[in-house]
Design a protein around this motif. Structure first.
Motif, PDB file in Angstrom:
ATOM      1  N   PHE A  65     -10.162  13.558   4.752  1.00 51.24           N
ATOM      2  CA  PHE A  65     -10.446  12.120   4.751  1.00 51.24           C
ATOM      3  C   PHE A  65      -9.359  11.370   3.981  1.00 51.24           C
ATOM      4  O   PHE A  65      -8.872  10.319   4.436  1.00 51.24           O
ATOM      5  CB  PHE A  65     -11.818  11.876   4.123  1.00 51.24           C
ATOM      6  CG  PHE A  65     -12.173  10.421   3.963  1.00 51.24           C
ATOM      7  CD1 PHE A  65     -12.619   9.671   5.039  1.00 51.24           C
ATOM      8  CD2 PHE A  65     -12.055   9.803   2.727  1.00 51.24           C
ATOM      9  CE1 PHE A  65     -12.950   8.329   4.889  1.00 51.24           C
ATOM     10  CE2 PHE A  65     -12.381   8.462   2.564  1.00 51.24           C
ATOM     11  CZ  PHE A  65     -12.828   7.727   3.646  1.00 51.24           C
ATOM     12  N   TYR A  66      -8.967  11.905   2.823  1.00 49.47           N
ATOM     13  CA  TYR A  66      -7.915  11.261   2.036  1.00 49.47           C
ATOM     14  C   TYR A  66      -6.609  11.154   2.823  1.00 49.47           C
ATOM     15  O   TYR A  66      -5.884  10.160   2.720  1.00 49.47           O
ATOM     16  CB  TYR A  66      -7.635  12.062   0.756  1.00 49.47           C
ATOM     17  CG  TYR A  66      -8.736  12.026  -0.270  1.00 49.47           C
ATOM     18  CD1 TYR A  66      -9.509  10.883  -0.459  1.00 49.47           C
ATOM     19  CD2 TYR A  66      -9.001  13.130  -1.080  1.00 49.47           C
ATOM     20  CE1 TYR A  66     -10.513  10.854  -1.402  1.00 49.47           C
ATOM     21  CE2 TYR A  66     -10.001  13.104  -2.034  1.00 49.47           C
ATOM     22  CZ  TYR A  66     -10.756  11.961  -2.194  1.00 49.47           C
ATOM     23  OH  TYR A  66     -11.750  11.920  -3.133  1.00 49.47           O
ATOM     24  N   LEU A  67      -6.323  12.173   3.612  1.00 46.87           N
ATOM     25  CA  LEU A  67      -5.070  12.198   4.361  1.00 46.87           C
ATOM     26  C   LEU A  67      -5.087  11.254   5.565  1.00 46.87           C
ATOM     27  O   LEU A  67      -4.120  10.531   5.820  1.00 46.87           O
ATOM     28  CB  LEU A  67      -4.781  13.626   4.837  1.00 46.87           C
ATOM     29  CG  LEU A  67      -4.227  14.603   3.799  1.00 46.87           C
ATOM     30  CD1 LEU A  67      -4.201  16.010   4.376  1.00 46.87           C
ATOM     31  CD2 LEU A  67      -2.819  14.189   3.362  1.00 46.87           C
TER      32      LEU A  67
ATOM     33  N   TRP B 121      -0.775  11.225  -4.170  1.00 45.04           N
ATOM     34  CA  TRP B 121      -0.453  11.938  -5.409  1.00 45.04           C
ATOM     35  C   TRP B 121      -1.611  11.848  -6.401  1.00 45.04           C
ATOM     36  O   TRP B 121      -2.013  12.848  -6.996  1.00 45.04           O
ATOM     37  CB  TRP B 121       0.822  11.396  -6.025  1.00 45.04           C
ATOM     38  CG  TRP B 121       1.058  11.879  -7.442  1.00 45.04           C
ATOM     39  CD1 TRP B 121       1.038  11.135  -8.585  1.00 45.04           C
ATOM     40  CD2 TRP B 121       1.347  13.214  -7.848  1.00 45.04           C
ATOM     41  NE1 TRP B 121       1.277  11.918  -9.681  1.00 45.04           N
ATOM     42  CE2 TRP B 121       1.476  13.204  -9.260  1.00 45.04           C
ATOM     43  CE3 TRP B 121       1.504  14.421  -7.173  1.00 45.04           C
ATOM     44  CZ2 TRP B 121       1.747  14.348  -9.989  1.00 45.04           C
ATOM     45  CZ3 TRP B 121       1.766  15.566  -7.907  1.00 45.04           C
ATOM     46  CH2 TRP B 121       1.897  15.515  -9.297  1.00 45.04           C
ATOM     47  N   ARG B 122      -2.182  10.663  -6.576  1.00 44.04           N
ATOM     48  CA  ARG B 122      -3.280  10.492  -7.521  1.00 44.04           C
ATOM     49  C   ARG B 122      -4.508  11.290  -7.092  1.00 44.04           C
ATOM     50  O   ARG B 122      -5.173  11.916  -7.918  1.00 44.04           O
ATOM     51  CB  ARG B 122      -3.651   9.012  -7.648  1.00 44.04           C
ATOM     52  CG  ARG B 122      -2.612   8.161  -8.355  1.00 44.04           C
ATOM     53  CD  ARG B 122      -3.191   6.799  -8.737  1.00 44.04           C
ATOM     54  NE  ARG B 122      -3.786   6.103  -7.600  1.00 44.04           N
ATOM     55  CZ  ARG B 122      -3.112   5.305  -6.790  1.00 44.04           C
ATOM     56  NH1 ARG B 122      -1.799   5.136  -6.963  1.00 44.04           N
ATOM     57  NH2 ARG B 122      -3.716   4.693  -5.781  1.00 44.04           N
TER      58      ARG B 122
ATOM     59  N   LEU C 270       0.850  -1.186   0.000  1.00 38.74           N
ATOM     60  CA  LEU C 270       0.000   0.000   0.000  1.00 38.74           C
ATOM     61  C   LEU C 270       0.889   1.241   0.000  1.00 38.74           C
ATOM     62  O   LEU C 270       1.447   1.633   1.036  1.00 38.74           O
ATOM     63  CB  LEU C 270      -0.916  -0.010   1.224  1.00 38.74           C
ATOM     64  CG  LEU C 270      -1.911  -1.179   1.285  1.00 38.74           C
ATOM     65  CD1 LEU C 270      -2.710  -1.137   2.584  1.00 38.74           C
ATOM     66  CD2 LEU C 270      -2.849  -1.164   0.100  1.00 38.74           C
ATOM     67  N   LYS C 271       1.043   1.824  -1.150  1.00 40.70           N
ATOM     68  CA  LYS C 271       1.917   2.984  -1.310  1.00 40.70           C
ATOM     69  C   LYS C 271       1.103   4.261  -1.112  1.00 40.70           C
ATOM     70  O   LYS C 271       0.442   4.752  -2.034  1.00 40.70           O
ATOM     71  CB  LYS C 271       2.559   2.960  -2.689  1.00 40.70           C
ATOM     72  CG  LYS C 271       3.421   1.712  -2.940  1.00 40.70           C
ATOM     73  CD  LYS C 271       3.994   1.724  -4.341  1.00 40.70           C
ATOM     74  CE  LYS C 271       4.839   0.471  -4.597  1.00 40.70           C
ATOM     75  NZ  LYS C 271       5.386   0.442  -5.968  1.00 40.70           N
ATOM     76  N   LEU C 272       1.157   4.781   0.103  1.00 45.31           N
ATOM     77  CA  LEU C 272       0.337   5.952   0.418  1.00 45.31           C
ATOM     78  C   LEU C 272       0.779   7.181  -0.369  1.00 45.31           C
ATOM     79  O   LEU C 272      -0.061   8.009  -0.745  1.00 45.31           O
ATOM     80  CB  LEU C 272       0.399   6.241   1.921  1.00 45.31           C
ATOM     81  CG  LEU C 272      -0.356   5.258   2.823  1.00 45.31           C
ATOM     82  CD1 LEU C 272      -0.291   5.706   4.261  1.00 45.31           C
ATOM     83  CD2 LEU C 272      -1.803   5.126   2.378  1.00 45.31           C
TER      84      LEU C 272
END
Length: 614
Positions: free
Chosen positions: A160-162, A83-84, A76-78
């Motif tokens: 939320f994304y963070l 970035w995406r 899982l590359k956070l």
């Protein structure tokens, strides 16, 4: 819903599931609800509930993606995830902020106040928290409507994304799916409770903009991804199972559409369960859309929904600036539907332009590391225009920021409010001055004779209203000294109803009740009916609003007249008709009256009451 407690890593899970086209239909439903709420709040008063649908979709697909990768044993590359996500959010947002700032710099310089901090908080994804203490109420579209108010949503999503991926990964590693599901639904329930507990009718900003109080929609979507992962759902179902899913999808879709027309965003019940319940209904609809064995996905799949759904982000971020600036230039109140169509055309046109210039090239990786050099005159012209807009916006953002200065109207309203409060205290103490019914100046100012002034001087009145009544309070109490005026700048229908209920409970409503509401927003039929019920058998004089710059004017006027037809004790004080073609009665905003207008407003109320008393 059936829970999948045992997921086994395999190649099928590691492959990304096919695109769910019906989600574009759900996005279309959400964005249309929000737009129609802003354009015609009297028609689609619950359209703001489109926002929880966006949050549900975000929660589901983010959690589904990360959980699927974890279950497949993929790293899982956070950093790549962040970035995406931010590459998707940032460019259109930056473009909108630049366009809007450039327009403000050139044509709406009064909006330069706080512009720098608004831009900064949006770029750092904390605008929603800044708006809690400094922003405008989401439901107040009259008092200096901001073109940035709706961007609170992006702050909630970005936070939320963070935060959520870190929590999700930690939970999955520590307790697996079972613990993750329990914690996720527990956090959602906690968010619901926070919204209910922190709700205050005088300050909706805290619960409406707060990340903690709005997280339940995101977490409901996340929980659904954990118990209803689309890569594990079977396309082949028994007829009974398919009918059940289709039925659930149809019912939830109908309920959501009904909520768009019926839910009031200013009542306590919305924040003490209704909004959360609406999110759960949306959750059921989303569950049926992503299931390959149901037909709901097909129902919401068509070229129109696909078109709008793909551009829903641009449509959402550009809709409010277009409406705010358009309604500053044109009186939309007399032809709300025509102007709504024009505004829709502008919103979709600008959104399409932004989609083609920003998002579409990003999808084609035209702005990536291998982009081709500019080759056409069109590309150079586009770059030149964007550069010019950036420079103009920079002047507004980086230049001197004007300090908030009270306008002459604001100062007048503040003075009137204090004076009215002082007179209310004297009335409560029984120290009411008598009207000099033979005063030539009073007769001339209000065009009333001695008999009319004597009648008005004896009336016991309770008057409840917004800033228009604050503006006219001095004149009202000069002619009707027994009038207890309860008026407040920015007051909307629900707030006025609450004041009337409080006075009725204390047995402080006078035999004559005057209501002046509708300047700041549409009034729901439910609130209007409750106002009449609260007044009871007293005589209710309802003043029609003069607010030609807002789309709800006609609807509120028609609503007041309907109430008068249905109830013999309700009387129309038709200020809307009386004030037409009299621009000399108003100040710059063409809503609040000047000295002449206040006198005419008072005279109309007095003569209407005298007429109805005969």
């Amino acid at each position: 819903m059936r829970e999948y407690s045992k997921w086994t890593p395999n190649k099928q899970i590691s492959q990304p599931p096919k695109f769910v086209s019906g989600v574009d239909g759900l996005r279309t439903l959400a964005v249309i609800g929000v737009i129609m709420y802003h354009l015609l709040p009297n028609i689609m008063k619950g359209g703001f509930l489109g926002v929880p649908l966006f949050l549900l979709i975000t929660g589901y697909f983010v959690t589904n993606q990360l959980t699927r990768q974890w279950q497949a044993g993929q790293p899982l590359k956070l950093r790549s995830f962040y970035w995406r996500r931010f590459k998707r959010l940032y460019p259109p947002l930056v473009g909108m902020l630049l366009f809007t700032s450039a327009y403000i710099t050139l044509f709406a310089r009064e909006s330069l106040v706080h512009l720098r901090i608004i831009i900064l908080t949006n770029l750092t994804w904390v605008y929603n928290w800044w708006a809690i203490g400094h922003g405008q109420s989401y439901f107040d579209r009259f008092n200096g409507a901001s073109p940035f108010t709706h961007l609170w949503t992006l702050g909630v999503e970005a936070q939320f994304y963070l935060i959520w991926p870190v929590i999700l990964i930690w939970l999955l590693k520590r307790g697996g799916l079972k613990l993750t599901r329990r914690v996720t639904i527990g956090l959602a329930v906690l968010s619901m409770i926070l919204m209910a507990v922190l709700y205050q009718p005088t300050n909706l900003n805290r619960v409406y903009y707060g990340t903690d109080t709005r997280a339940f929609s995101l977490l409901f979507g996340s929980w659904l991804a954990l118990v209803w992962p689309r890569q594990k759902l079977k396309a082949t179902l028994l007829a009974k199972e398919r009918y059940l899913l289709n039925g659930a999808g149809a019912i939830s879709l109908i309920l959501l559409i009904i909520s768009f027309f019926t839910i009031n965003g200013e009542v306590a019940s919305t924040y003490r369960g209704i909004m959360a319940l609406d999110s759960l209904v949306g959750l059921v609809l989303l569950a049926t859309i992503v299931h390959p064995g149901a037909q709901v996905n097909q129902w919401l799949t068509n070229p129109v929904f696909h078109y709008i759904g793909q551009r829903s982000y641009e449509i959402y971020i550009y809709q409010l600036p277009v409406m705010v600036f358009y309604e500053r230039l044109f009186p939309v109140g007399d032809a709300p539907w025509l102007n709504a169509l024009i505004e829709l055309g502008l919103v979709f046109g600008i959104s399409e332009l932004a989609y083609r210039l920003v998002e579409s090239p990003l999808k084609r990786k035209a702005l990536g590391p291998h982009r081709k050099p500019l080759q056409t005159k069109k590309q150079w012209a586009t770059l030149t225009v964007m550069g010019l807009i950036t420079v103009i916006a920079g002047v507004g953002i980086l230049g001197p920021q004007p300090q908030p200065v009270k306008s002459s109207l604001q100062k007048q309203l503040q003075h009137n409010k204090q004076a009215t409060s002082d007179r209310n205290k004297k009335i409560a103490a029984g120290k009411v001055p008598k009207v000099d019914v033979n005063s030539p100046s009073l007769k001339q100012k209000y065009q009333l004779n001695s008999k009319q002034l004597k009648q008005a001087g004896d009336w016991l009145i309770t008057a409840v209203g917004d800033s228009v009544m604050v503006d006219a309070a001095n004149d009202l109490q000069e002619v009707m000294p027994h009038a207890m005026v309860k008026a407040k700048v920015g007051m909307q229908g629900t707030a006025g109803l609450n004041i009337l209920k409080d006075l009725a409970n204390k047995n402080q409503l006078s035999p004559i009740v005057v209501v002046n509401l509708g300047t700041n927003g549409a009034i729901s039929d439910q609130v209007a009916d409750e106002i009449v019920q609260t007044v009871g058998d007293r005589q209710l004089y309802w003043i029609t609003p003069h607010v030609p710059t807002r789309p709800w004017q006609k609807a509120v006027v028609a609503q007041i007249k309907r109430e008068a037809k249905q109830h013999p004790n309700v009387h129309v004080v038709d200020w809307n008709t009386k004030s037409k073609n009299h621009p000399n009665w108003f100040g710059k905003d063409n809503v609040h009256m000047n000295e002449i207008g206040n006198a005419q407003f008072t005279r109309l109320l007095v003569t209407t009451i005298i007429k109805e008393e005969k």
